[in-house]
Scaffold this motif. Structure first.
Motif: not given
Lengths: 267, 267
Positions: A174-177, A182-186, A221-227
């Motif tokens: 989540p922290k990295d997501a 933020q980064i991809t909003t650019r 473990e602990g990761e969530v998929p981001v789409f």
């Protein structure tokens, strides 16, 4: 004027495009010539072009247009002065009446005088920015094509084009997501921020291990998929619209342009 | 020069601060005078001030400093020209040797000539921006204090101050959480983007229905909890540092300033 690192990237880009043109490179382009914008490709007869242009205009997150050719013109000078849309994609898909009938490495003999080529921004553009921030996408780490999935998220129909959104998936804690959002909003011309994270079922994806296009990647473990929205979305709309002929890139095998990703970044 | 709506907000802010000063308002300040920046408060003797200033400098997301008084000065002219730190918070907590010994509505008789007041930005500042974007926080919808939790996320220690981060929680569906991340990124002086979303256990929160401060809110089907750093974080560090006396605001009952939230927004 280009800086030295820009000149070096431009050189890399031209070598890669040359290798694609002479078919010594026929694979995916993810992670290659990082920093140069890559594009999704759709080629349609002129009498389908207005509908498709409108479809892109109404769906700017899935279909961020970065280039449109003149009718019958297979060059794309705004994206690179030697680009030839008939040769410069590692693998083409040929659709006839909405059905994929063929995949091939060159479309010189299919090119028609009435064809219009469209180039759409691609999430590979922000992969470079993610990697620079220490958030290297798993598909790059594992050296495979990004996972792509058809969802139940409808696009806005335009003329004869309609269908659901295709997404790419990259797993993060989540922290990295949050940082990746933020980064991809650019990068509004490269699909911008994600559409969804977490439950794949919620957006109509049954199994993350079975992507509709590309390859599966490991989710730790602990990761969530981001789409993120994906430039393969038009291929669903093309299957629905059934133009007599349509030529696209094969998912993950993109047009490599001379435009810098950073030129298209905001903030 | 202020616009008409700014003048009207300034007027609202001054009425609210007056109501707090004369103790006709002693409740939470969330959702009130929206658009005016609210602040967390920490008041310490001068010989503890350097350590605390350093603690804020090392933990800018939890402790975004927006004001520091002169030694012994209970005004805060940079945040509002009539502010009196001895009266203008709806409820104060008094800590002695790290233990909360009292809560009270006024600290005139506790004020010392060597005291320094610190004001830290507060997530209520971005709640206004979230509401304007159609993402009204659940605590505002339910008219309760925001849920706050102590986590297992360590802050960077400084001098005698150390401890874990306190967070606020607001639930959103993933699509809205992504938009909320974008919006709150614009407010670096109000805790900026979230620290975490999803599993509360992962950051040491056992039960979302039992906040350490504030009130529980309903989490609906399909929503994920999203966690932002909170200006109550210093109160944990104060319990650990054990200064002979320290006075803070009560969680959710903030200093209302004349600064506009938008003045502190970036992009």
């Amino acid at each position: 004027m280009h800086s030295q690192s820009q000149s070096s990237l431009l050189h890399q880009t031209q070598i890669l495009r040359q290798a694609i043109r002479n078919k010594s490179h026929t694979g995916v382009t993810s992670g290659l010539a990082q920093g140069a914008m890559q594009g999704n490709v759709v080629i349609l007869p002129a009498d389908w072009a207005h509908d498709f242009l409108l479809y892109c205009q109404k769906n700017p997150v899935s279909c961020p247009l970065i280039g449109v050719s003149e009718v019958g013109d297979f060059t794309m000078p705004e994206l690179g002065n030697d680009i030839d849309m008939r040769h410069d994609i590692p693998e083409y898909y040929v659709y006839r009446n909405g059905e994929k009938v063929e995949s091939r490495s060159d479309i010189e003999d299919l090119w028609q005088d009435d064809m219009v080529a469209f180039v759409l921004g691609c999430s590979f553009s922000f992969e470079h920015a993610l990697s620079q921030a220490g958030l290297t996408p798993r598909n790059i780490e594992e050296d495979v094509n990004v996972s792509m999935f058809e969802t139940n998220i409808a696009t806005v129909p335009a003329g004869r084009f309609f269908g659901n959104t295709v997404v790419t998936m990259r797993p993060y804690v989540p922290k990295d997501a949050i940082r990746a959002i933020q980064i991809t909003t650019r990068f509004p011309k490269a699909h911008s921020a994600p559409l969804h994270f977490g439950s794949p079922q919620e957006i109509g994806i049954a199994d993350l291990n079975k992507p509709d296009y590309g390859d599966a990647v490991n989710i730790k473990e602990g990761e969530v998929p981001v789409f993120w929205a994906c430039g393969v979305t038009p291929q669903v709309a093309i299957r629905n619209a059934k133009p007599p002929i349509c030529i696209t890139h094969a998912p993950g095998k993109m047009l490599v342009t001379d435009i810098l990703d950073t030129d298209l970044a905001v903030f």
